[in-house]
Design a protein around this motif. Structure first.
Motif, mmCIF file in Angstrom:
data_model
loop_
_atom_site.group_PDB
_atom_site.id
_atom_site.type_symbol
_atom_site.label_atom_id
_atom_site.label_comp_id
_atom_site.label_asym_id
_atom_site.label_seq_id
_atom_site.Cartn_x
_atom_site.Cartn_y
_atom_site.Cartn_z
ATOM 1 N N SER A 104 98.484 -12.161 86.205
ATOM 2 C CA SER A 104 98.038 -12.418 86.907
ATOM 3 C C SER A 104 98.569 -13.722 88.248
ATOM 4 O O SER A 104 97.756 -14.052 89.050
ATOM 5 N N CYS A 105 99.259 -13.663 88.189
ATOM 6 C CA CYS A 105 100.268 -14.788 88.453
ATOM 7 C C CYS A 105 100.921 -14.226 90.392
ATOM 8 O O CYS A 105 101.312 -13.233 89.800
ATOM 9 N N SER A 106 100.332 -14.303 91.179
ATOM 10 C CA SER A 106 100.729 -13.545 92.308
ATOM 11 C C SER A 106 102.007 -13.974 93.342
ATOM 12 O O SER A 106 102.701 -13.253 94.337
ATOM 13 N N ARG A 107 102.608 -15.032 91.887
ATOM 14 C CA ARG A 107 103.619 -15.892 93.297
ATOM 15 C C ARG A 107 103.478 -16.603 94.351
ATOM 16 O O ARG A 107 104.280 -16.578 95.136
ATOM 17 N N CYS A 108 101.992 -16.937 94.043
ATOM 18 C CA CYS A 108 101.842 -17.390 95.505
ATOM 19 C C CYS A 108 102.492 -18.589 96.072
ATOM 20 O O CYS A 108 102.447 -18.838 97.453
ATOM 21 N N GLY A 109 102.876 -19.097 95.097
ATOM 22 C CA GLY A 109 104.230 -20.368 95.354
ATOM 23 C C GLY A 109 103.369 -21.653 96.146
ATOM 24 O O GLY A 109 103.500 -22.569 96.310
ATOM 25 N N ILE A 110 101.804 -21.596 95.326
ATOM 26 C CA ILE A 110 101.528 -23.021 96.293
ATOM 27 C C ILE A 110 102.319 -23.864 95.051
ATOM 28 O O ILE A 110 101.714 -24.800 95.751
ATOM 29 N N CYS A 111 102.199 -23.599 93.663
ATOM 30 C CA CYS A 111 102.573 -24.611 92.866
ATOM 31 C C CYS A 111 103.509 -24.948 93.053
ATOM 32 O O CYS A 111 104.163 -26.387 92.888
ATOM 33 N N ILE A 112 104.659 -24.435 94.438
ATOM 34 C CA ILE A 112 106.142 -24.878 93.680
ATOM 35 C C ILE A 112 106.400 -26.543 94.618
ATOM 36 O O ILE A 112 106.585 -27.570 93.988
ATOM 37 N N ALA A 124 96.577 -27.065 91.043
ATOM 38 C CA ALA A 124 97.134 -26.725 91.946
ATOM 39 C C ALA A 124 96.276 -24.497 91.872
ATOM 40 O O ALA A 124 96.297 -24.255 93.275
ATOM 41 N N CYS A 125 96.876 -24.252 90.687
ATOM 42 C CA CYS A 125 97.345 -22.934 90.815
ATOM 43 C C CYS A 125 95.586 -22.260 90.914
ATOM 44 O O CYS A 125 93.975 -22.774 90.209
ATOM 45 N N PRO A 126 95.357 -21.489 92.658
ATOM 46 C CA PRO A 126 94.239 -20.723 92.535
ATOM 47 C C PRO A 126 93.359 -19.824 91.154
ATOM 48 O O PRO A 126 92.596 -19.273 91.429
HETATM 49 S S1 SF4 Z 1 99.380 -20.988 92.231
HETATM 50 FE FE1 SF4 Z 1 101.398 -20.857 91.173
HETATM 51 S S2 SF4 Z 1 100.814 -20.484 89.094
HETATM 52 FE FE2 SF4 Z 1 98.717 -20.275 90.454
HETATM 53 S S3 SF4 Z 1 99.297 -18.295 90.803
HETATM 54 FE FE3 SF4 Z 1 100.435 -19.256 93.162
HETATM 55 S S4 SF4 Z 1 102.565 -19.116 91.172
HETATM 56 FE FE4 SF4 Z 1 101.561 -18.046 90.445
#
Ligand code: SF4
Ligand code: SF4
Lengths: 338, 607
Positions: free
Chosen positions: B272-280, B325-327
């Motif tokens: 389900s992780c979109s690798r949106c990168g918000i957690c980075i 942080a993960c949406p």
């Molecule tokens: S915040 Fe991190 S773990 Fe959550 S979806 Fe985005 S990249 Fe994946």
């Protein structure tokens, strides 16, 4: 404000600084010795007797300072250097007393501090009054104030040395033999008490050390346990309960003691603040890194700035004095070539 | 039925996608143990309803990302919602256009190709306007996504995730889909004199220099191809999150939970992780390594494709900052611990532990924990407080104790931990206490979540708060400025933020730091950070301290023995546990003072 001019400024009036001052003076260099405390002698002042021969530490300090007096070498007490900058090949030093000193060379003899074990809380230092450092024990031995007949005392080696948990990986070199010495002194004080050393390895590397260790076992019946202390707590009787991993037997054990002595390790003393253009390289343990540890042990990465004694790493008193003398040769050589 | 060979790539891609996705979900669902508290009856209907709302709010509108950054939110929303609406509206229009009861799935997608002239379709004007509008919306989102590759700061992100492997194929085909659709639709609009504000105008424009009549068919073919490629790449790319997240939301509402022993649920999380990168940007390992291979956005990629990344696996602090942080609400810590679990051989150990406690009359038991043993000052302070409050407390692990099991769990030794937990549970239960007070948030969380104890378990900050409220202890106020640090397990882990603060305000002036509560930094000393050297841990600790305190702060207060230990080693100011600052500022009645004095004096008497 007038600028005092010297050929060499020695920072730190411990045994290293004192020995180097005398030596440099003998070879004709104009030197000044600067010490932050009221008294010369540095860390050795905190010792009662020294290993391996139980000679009073004060004898060594007195002998070195008498030489200084005899030669009328200028000494600035209660003075610390706050800033050093370079100025066309020379160095300008400023002190907390407002003096400005110009010198051709600077010899750092700032020495060491002992590790503060309050960060290693599990040993109980600062929490249980019966846990003290080896330095505090020396004071008590000197003033004969270590309380009444404890039944059992343990000395823990390598506190703040060779301990990844506190990010101190180096060996402080003298704690092992200091512990043996203190164990014997304690035994002489309290003949009926059981004295136990908890060691990791016993590094009896120099003349007379191994003999002292042998004496401790054969003559004084001191016990040596190869074990790591993991924690120290109190039981209901207010005894200290030590949890130890006996590393020879590979078993955990518990030991109840009345007093715990922490053999605190050495760490680098803070250096004066240098101007950005002056670069003094340090080794991973935080002490100064000599330009060449075999051939130029007193030369730093900055031409004209030298180091001696424990400024470049843990040493015994004897090694410190020899190193200081070798440093004065290096300084003279530099001044001659200049 | 309308057919043209150009729909083949699209159709094959779609069939392939559906087979793969359904097969995967079926296997994962079978690997999920039944939930402990599934919603029943009406609640079950409500769960479905809530899940649907959440799908709309999060998977389509991306509400949480909007909260984080408007531009980033718009980017995600425009692509997801815009595309969704194109499908919905397209299908509606196709229904209105065709007389067939059922249309093949490609029909609405290529509606303009099959039925270019729909002037007779009811609501034609509105349809063509909405379709253009949503196409424009998706295109604007794509443009932003393109910009974000190089200018991530505009989107509130210092670092963004890098595209790797299958992601690239999926990304490039995704980037092509909508521009190609625009070409196809606008050429079509010009050729058939239809279209709306976007397609008609673009068509007119392209016709000025392109042979649009000859090119239209190839554009439809390319459009179909790009869709087909995207569908085939999707299950192996970050875009697998599109369908998976929807299922995840539903199973979560139906009571399924993640577990440190991996189950099918963890697979849904993983994909389900979109690798949106918000957690980075949340991950503190960033300050140890520029190319952070630890943070979940990167680590999840390695997990999916089976890359070996031992540092990433064992350096993670399990601080939960990324999880917070993960949406999508992915249980990032469980995923990592689960991976540690599967990499660790589980052996049965013979523990040599102390016997169960004897039944006592004590109501309150105190558990100082292994970490507490490393900070005896905390234990001593607690005893001072117990004496001051005249509380007769049983110190459960004073001389002998059993570890709560959490360190084993964090290292992946979940089965061994379970053994230990059982032994410790038996020991505690046998004592008959009603309330268990712990000094260590790590133990607290484990007792609460893994022990099923039928007694009250509270942290010492909550206990002290009770003592203060019931006036069992009194304290004096000092004008000291102090800062408070939320330990990971107590804060993010158990959401206990107020009790410690209320306690501190009794004795000192509390100044808050910008990272407080769920955004608090980890002290670096986490037991989970197995691969980190002491030096690296201290770097983390000193970085955290500098963000927590300022020049005015006289002491740093924490409520975890482990945090205290990590901070003490690098802190320039005093670091104290909440129990210490309270015990130091107790107001004791006169007779009590004498007792306390005796207590201290007894130390120095050897005999
Ligand atoms: S915040 Fe991190 S773990 Fe959550 S979806 Fe985005 S990249 Fe994946
Ligand atoms: S749990 Fe903490 S250390 Fe681990 S990846 Fe997430 S933010 Fe980084």
């Amino acid at each position: 404000m007038t600028t005092l001019k010297y050929q060499t400024v020695i920072i730190g009036g411990g045994v290293a600084g004192m020995a180097a001052a005398t030596e440099l003076h003998k070879s004709g260099s104009k030197v000044v010795l600067i010490e932050g405390n009221k008294k010369l002698g540095g860390q050795v002042n905190n010792w009662y007797k020294v290993f391996p021969n139980f000679r009073p530490a004060s004898e060594i300090v007195n002998s070195l300072s008498t030489n200084l007096l005899k030669d009328k070498i200028p000494v600035l007490l209660e003075t610390s250097i706050t800033h050093i900058e370079s100025n066309s090949g020379n160095y300008i030093l400023k002190s907390n007393q407002g003096q400005v000193i110009e010198a051709e060379t600077v010899l750092l003899a700032t020495g060491f501090n002992t590790f503060d074990p309050s960060g290693k809380e599990e040993y109980g230092y600062g929490i249980y009054p019966n846990v003290l450092t080896s330095v505090e024990l020396e004071q008590r031995l000197k003033t004969n104030t270590n309380g009444i007949s404890p039944k059992r005392i343990a000395l823990v080696h390598c506190v703040g040395s060779r301990d990844e948990k506190v990010n101190r990986l180096h060996c402080s070199k003298v704690c092992c033999v200091s512990a043996v010495k203190q164990a014997i002194e304690l035994k002489e004080f309290y003949p009926n008490a059981e004295i136990i050393c908890l060691y990791m390895d016993l590094r009896m590397y120099d003349n007379g050390f191994e003999e002292l260790y042998r004496d401790a076992q054969l003559q004084h019946n001191i016990k040596f346990i190869r074990g790591r202390l993991s924690e120290c707590a109190l039981n209901i009787e207010k005894d200290l309960v030590l949890k130890i991993q006996d590393t020879l037997a590979g078993l955990p054990m518990k030991l109840t003691v009345d007093q715990l002595i922490l053999m605190v390790g050495k760490e680098a003393h803070q250096l004066p603040q240098f101007d950005e253009s002056i670069i003094i390289e340090k080794a991973s343990h935080g002490f100064i890194k000599p330009a060449d540890s075999h051939l130029n042990p007193n030369t730093t990465s900055q031409p004209g700035i030298f180091c001696c004694g424990t400024t470049s790493g843990p040493k015994t008193i004897q090694e410190t004095i020899s190193d200081a003398r070798s440093a004065s040769l290096a300084v003279c050589d530099y001044l001659n070539k200049k | 039925m309308a057919f043209d060979p150009l729909v083949i790539p699209f159709s094959l891609g779609l069939i392939f996608l559906l087979i793969v996705v359904f097969y995967k979900y079926y296997t994962w669902i079978r690997q999920m143990p039944k939930p402990k508290n599934p919603p029943k009856g009406l609640n079950r209907i409500k769960a479905y309803f809530d899940a649907s709302i959440e799908v709309i709010m999060e998977s389509l509108l991306h509400r949480k990302i909007f909260k984080q950054n408007k531009l980033l939110g718009y980017m995600h929303m425009s692509i997801a919602f815009g595309w969704f609406m194109l499908i919905v509206v397209g299908n509606l229009e196709a229904k209105m256009t065709s007389t067939n009861a059922i249309n093949p799935p490609y029909f609405p997608i290529f509606l303009n190709f099959f039925a270019p002239d729909r002037s007779l379709t009811p609501g034609h004007g509105i349809f063509s306007f909405t379709m253009d509008l949503f196409l424009a919306m998706v295109l604007s989102g794509l443009l932003l996504a393109f910009i974000k590759r190089s200018k991530s700061r505009l989107f509130g992100m210092r670092r963004t995730s890098k595209m790797r492997g299958m992601d690239k194929i999926a990304l490039y085909s995704l980037w092509l889909i909508f521009p190609l659709r625009l070409f196809a639709e606008s050429f079509n609009a010009y050729n058939h004199n239809s279209g709306n504000f976007l397609s008609a105008n673009c068509g007119d424009f392209f016709a000025t220099f392109l042979p649009v009549a000859q090119l239209e068919y190839s554009m439809w073919v390319l459009y179909s191809l790009s869709l087909g490629v995207f569908f085939v790449a999707l299950p192996w790319s970050r875009y697998s999150h599109i369908p998976t997240e929807v299922v995840l939301i539903f199973i979560r509402h139906l009571g399924y939970r993640s577990c440190v022993k991996p189950t099918g649920y963890n697979m849904f999380d993983l994909y389900s992780c979109s690798r949106c990168g918000i957690c980075i940007d949340q991950c503190q390992i960033n300050i140890l390594s520029e190319t952070n291979k630890t943070v979940t956005a990167h680590y999840i990629y390695d997990m999916r494709v089976g890359n070996k990344n031992d540092f990433g696996l064992y350096s993670c602090l399990a601080c939960g900052r990324c999880e917070e942080a993960c949406p999508v609400g992915i249980k990032t810590v469980d995923l990592r611990i689960g991976k540690r679990y599967s990499e660790t051989p589980q052996t049965v150990v013979k523990y040599n532990v102390p016997k169960p406690l004897k039944p006592t009359a004590h109501n309150v038991g105190y558990f100082s924990g292994c970490m507490g043993k490393l900070t005896p000052s905390v234990i001593e302070s607690m005893h001072t407080i117990f004496r001051a409050a005249n509380e007769n407390v049983l110190h459960i692990d004073k001389e002998d104790g059993i570890c709560c099991g959490r360190p084993l769990i964090l290292s992946g030794r979940v089965d061994q931990a379970a053994q230990l937990i059982q032994l410790n549970k038996d020991r505690i239960v046998a004592s008959g206490i009603k309330t268990l007070v712990t000094s260590c948030p790590i133990c607290l969380k484990t007792f609460k979540e893994d022990y099923d104890l039928n007694i009250e378990v509270i942290h010492h900050s909550e206990y002290i708060e009770q003592l203060l409220e019931t006036r069992k202890i009194k304290t004096k106020f000092t004008n000291q400025n102090v800062a408070y640090h939320d330990p990971c397990e107590l804060g993010r882990g158990l959401k206990i933020y107020d009790a410690p603060r209320n306690v501190i305000r009794n004795v000192a002036i509390l100044s808050e730091n910008p990272n407080k509560n769920e955004r608090e930094l980890c002290c670096g000393g986490s037991l989970a950070g197995i691969a980190l050297s002491q030096e690296q841990k201290q770097t983390l600790a000193s970085d955290a301290i500098h963000q927590i305190i300022d020049n005015e702060t006289k002491a740093l207060i924490t409520s975890c023995p482990l945090c205290k230990k990590s901070f003490t080693q690098t802190s320039v100011i005093k670091v104290m546990d909440i129990a210490e600052i309270i015990s130091q500022n107790l107001i004791l009645p006169a007779e009590h003072k004498v007792k306390e004095k005796q207590h201290v004096q007894e130390f120095v008497n050897y005999n």
